[in-house]
Design a protein around this motif. Structure first.
Motif, PDB file in Angstrom:
ATOM      1  N   PHE A  85      76.859  41.461  27.887  1.00 39.24           N
ATOM      2  CA  PHE A  85      77.048  40.359  28.833  1.00 39.24           C
ATOM      3  C   PHE A  85      77.550  40.894  30.170  1.00 39.24           C
ATOM      4  N   PHE A  86      78.451  41.828  30.093  1.00 41.87           N
ATOM      5  CA  PHE A  86      79.082  42.375  31.305  1.00 41.87           C
ATOM      6  C   PHE A  86      78.124  43.275  32.086  1.00 41.87           C
ATOM      7  N   ILE A  87      77.447  44.179  31.374  1.00 41.92           N
ATOM      8  CA  ILE A  87      76.572  45.130  32.040  1.00 41.92           C
ATOM      9  C   ILE A  87      75.282  44.464  32.510  1.00 41.92           C
ATOM     10  N   GLY A  88      74.783  43.558  31.729  1.00 47.29           N
ATOM     11  CA  GLY A  88      73.505  42.929  32.053  1.00 47.29           C
ATOM     12  C   GLY A  88      72.442  43.432  31.107  1.00 47.29           C
ATOM     13  N   ARG A  89      71.874  42.533  30.343  1.00 49.94           N
ATOM     14  CA  ARG A  89      71.006  42.955  29.257  1.00 49.94           C
ATOM     15  C   ARG A  89      69.552  43.066  29.705  1.00 49.94           C
ATOM     16  N   GLU A  90      69.102  42.070  30.446  1.00 51.11           N
ATOM     17  CA  GLU A  90      67.704  42.097  30.866  1.00 51.11           C
ATOM     18  C   GLU A  90      67.572  42.901  32.156  1.00 51.11           C
ATOM     19  N   LEU A  91      66.474  43.611  32.254  1.00 58.13           N
ATOM     20  CA  LEU A  91      66.206  44.399  33.449  1.00 58.13           C
ATOM     21  C   LEU A  91      65.507  43.506  34.470  1.00 58.13           C
ATOM     22  N   ASN A  92      66.085  43.393  35.634  1.00 56.87           N
ATOM     23  CA  ASN A  92      65.476  42.628  36.719  1.00 56.87           C
ATOM     24  C   ASN A  92      65.020  41.236  36.297  1.00 56.87           C
ATOM     25  N   PRO A  93      65.960  40.415  35.877  1.00 59.06           N
ATOM     26  CA  PRO A  93      65.580  39.084  35.398  1.00 59.06           C
ATOM     27  C   PRO A  93      64.917  38.254  36.495  1.00 59.06           C
TER      28      PRO A  93
END
Lengths: 181, 228
Positions: A85-93
Motif C-alpha cells: 500500500f505504501f510503496i505502490g503496487r500497480e505500475l503507472n496506474p
C-alpha cells in the motif's frame, strides 16, 4: 528476455496547464470572483481535504491493482499489505488514458504549491503592507523549482533513466535526471 | 529568469524509442511519493487544554523529527545507493501478476514497520509544519530554555479542522487540472512497448512550451507587481 517496463506516462501539457491555471486564479482574484487570501485562512481544512483525498485515492489504487491485466511494480508486490500500500503496487496506474501518478505528482500538487506560496505572500502584503525578503526568496526559488519540473516534464519519463541512479531518487535531483534524458 | 536554460532540447526525439530496443528493466521503479491520508483529529474535551496542548505539541514535534530523519535517511541510504537494487532485480524474474510475487529482493523505507510509521505520521507532520511555524514564531531549539521551544499555537479547539467548502475548493482545483489535461493541445507520442502490452500513447505539447513561457512571464511580472 526481461519485460521492458517503462514509466509509460506522459501527457505533457503540464507547463501550459500551469500557465492557464495560474492565469485563471489571478483572473478570478482580479475580478473579485474569489480572494486568494482564502488559502491562507483555510490552510488547515485544505490540508485535511488533501489528506483525506490522498488516503482515499491510495486505497482505491491499492484495491484496483488487483484487477485483471494490471502491470505491477516489482518492488511494490511483496504480499505485505501495508508495505505494498505504501510503496505502490500497480505500475503507472491509469484510468483509461488518465495517468494518475504523473498527474498527481505534477499538476495539482506542484502548481498548487506555487499558488499557495503566492497566497501567503498576498496575505503578508495585505497584513503588513510589505512582502519580506525571505518571502520573496521563497517565491522565487520554489517557483523556479515548480516551473523547472513542469517545463522539463516533456516526456522525459519514458526514457529517463533506466540507467541513471539519479532517477531512483528523483526528489533529490529532478531536473538533473530529466536533463540527462 | 532564464527559462531557455532549463529547456529540454528535443523531447520528441528522445521520447520515442523503437519497441524492440533493449532497455534495462525498471523493476525497481516505484512511486516514492508519499500519498497518505489521515482523518481530521478530533478534539478531546475530557483532557484539560493545557495538558492537551503540551501532548499535542510534543507528539507533533516528535513525529516531525522522527519521520523526517527516518524517511530521509532510509530513502537516501537505500534507494540512492547506486547499483545494488537494479542489479539484484536484474537477476530475478519479475513477478508476474498472477504469482502474487511473494519473493522480494529488498525492502525499502524500513520495510513494513517504516511504511506503517510514515503512513500514520506523515499527516501529523503536515499539520505540524503548518502549526509549529506560524506568524508568531517557529519551532526552535535551545539548551538554555530546556530543549524545544514552541511558538504560540492556537487552542486546538479553536482550530477549524474541516470545512466542506475547502474540500470543494480542493476538488475543484483537482478537477480543473483534469480538464486542462485534456483540453490543452498537445502532440501524441508513443512510449515503449512492454512485453504483452502495447505502447501507450502520450500527449506532448512541451515543444510549444517556449512560446508559452511568455504569458507565464507576464503573469509572473504582474503577480509580483501586484503584490509589491
Amino acid at each position: 528476455m526481461q519485460p521492458v517496463l517503462t514509466m509509460a506516462i506522459c501527457v505533457c501539457t503540464g507547463f501550459s496547464a500551469m500557465c492557464v491555471s495560474v492565469a485563471l486564479v489571478a483572473l478570478g482574484h482580479y475580478v473579485g470572483l474569489f480572494n486568494v487570501d482564502y488559502i491562507y485562512h483555510n490552510m488547515i481544512p485544505l490540508i485535511s481535504s488533501a489528506i483525506l483525498f490522498s488516503y482515499a485515492l491510495s486505497i482505491y489504487l491499492y484495491l484496483s491493482s488487483f484487477g485483471k491485466g494490471k502491470r505491477l511494480a516489482a518492488g511494490g508486490n511483496t504480499g505485505n499489505l501495508i508495505y505494498d500500500f505504501f510503496i505502490g503496487r500497480e505500475l503507472n496506474p491509469r484510468i483509461g488514458s488518465f495517468d494518475l501518478k504523473e498527474f498527481c505528482e505534477l499538476r495539482p500538487g506542484l502548481v498548487g504549491w506555487a499558488v499557495i506560496n503566492f497566497s501567503m505572500a498576498y496575505h503578508q502584503y495585505a497584513t503588513y503592507g510589505v512582502v519580506s525578503a525571505s518571502m520573496i526568496l521563497v517565491l522565487i526559488f520554489q517557483t523556479i523549482y515548480v516551473v523547472d519540473g513542469l517545463y522539463n516534464e516533456v516526456c522525459s519519463s519514458s526514457n529517463a533513466d533506466s540507467r541513471s541512479s539519479a532517477h531512483v531518487c528523483p526528489d533529490l535531483s529532478p531536473s538533473l535526471s530529466r536533463r540527462r534524458a | 529568469m532564464a527559462l531557455g536554460g532549463l529547456h529540454h532540447d528535443d523531447p520528441a526525439a528522445t521520447t520515442e524509442r523503437a519497441p524492440g530496443e533493449r532497455q534495462k528493466p525498471l523493476s525497481d521503479e516505484r512511486d516514492i511519493s508519499l500519498s497518505t491520508g489521515y482523518a481530521p483529529r478530533k478534539h478531546r474535551n475530557a483532557v484539560p487544554r493545557s495538558l492537551e496542548h503540551v501532548l499535542f505539541s510534543l507528539s507533533l514535534s516528535l513525529s516531525l523529527s522522527l519521520s523526517l530523519s527516518l524517511s530521509l535517511s532510509l530513502s537516501v541510504a537505500v534507494s540512492c545507493s547506486p547499483a545494488p537494487l537494479p542489479a539484484a532485480s536484474m537477476t530475478k524474474p519479475s513477478p508476474s501478476p498472477s504469482s502474487g510475487g511473494k519473493h522480494h529482493p529488498e525492502y525499502e523505507f524500513g520495510g513494513p514497520i517504516g511504511a506503517t510509521f510514515v503512513t500514520l505520521t506523515l499527516p501529523l507532520v503536515v499539520y505540524a509544519l503548518h502549526l509549529l511555524c506560524n506568524e508568531h514564531g517557529c519551532l526552535g531549539f535551545s539548551l538554555a530554555k530546556g530543549g524545544l521551544v514552541l511558538p504560540p499555537i492556537p487552542e486546538l479547539s479553536s482550530i477549524v479542522w474541516w470545512r466542506n467548502d475547502a474540500f470543494l475548493v480542493f476538488l475543484g482545483w483537482f478537477a480543473l487540472h483534469v480538464v486542462l489535461l485534456y483540453v490543452l493541445p498537445g502532440q501524441i507520442a508513443y512510449g515503449v512497448a512492454s512485453e504483452g502490452h502495447a505502447a501507450l500513447p502520450y500527449k506532448i505539447n512541451g515543444i510549444n512550451a517556449r512560446t508559452q513561457a511568455i504569458p507565464l512571464v507576464v503573469i509572473y511580472r504582474d503577480g509580483i507587481g501586484a503584490i509589491s
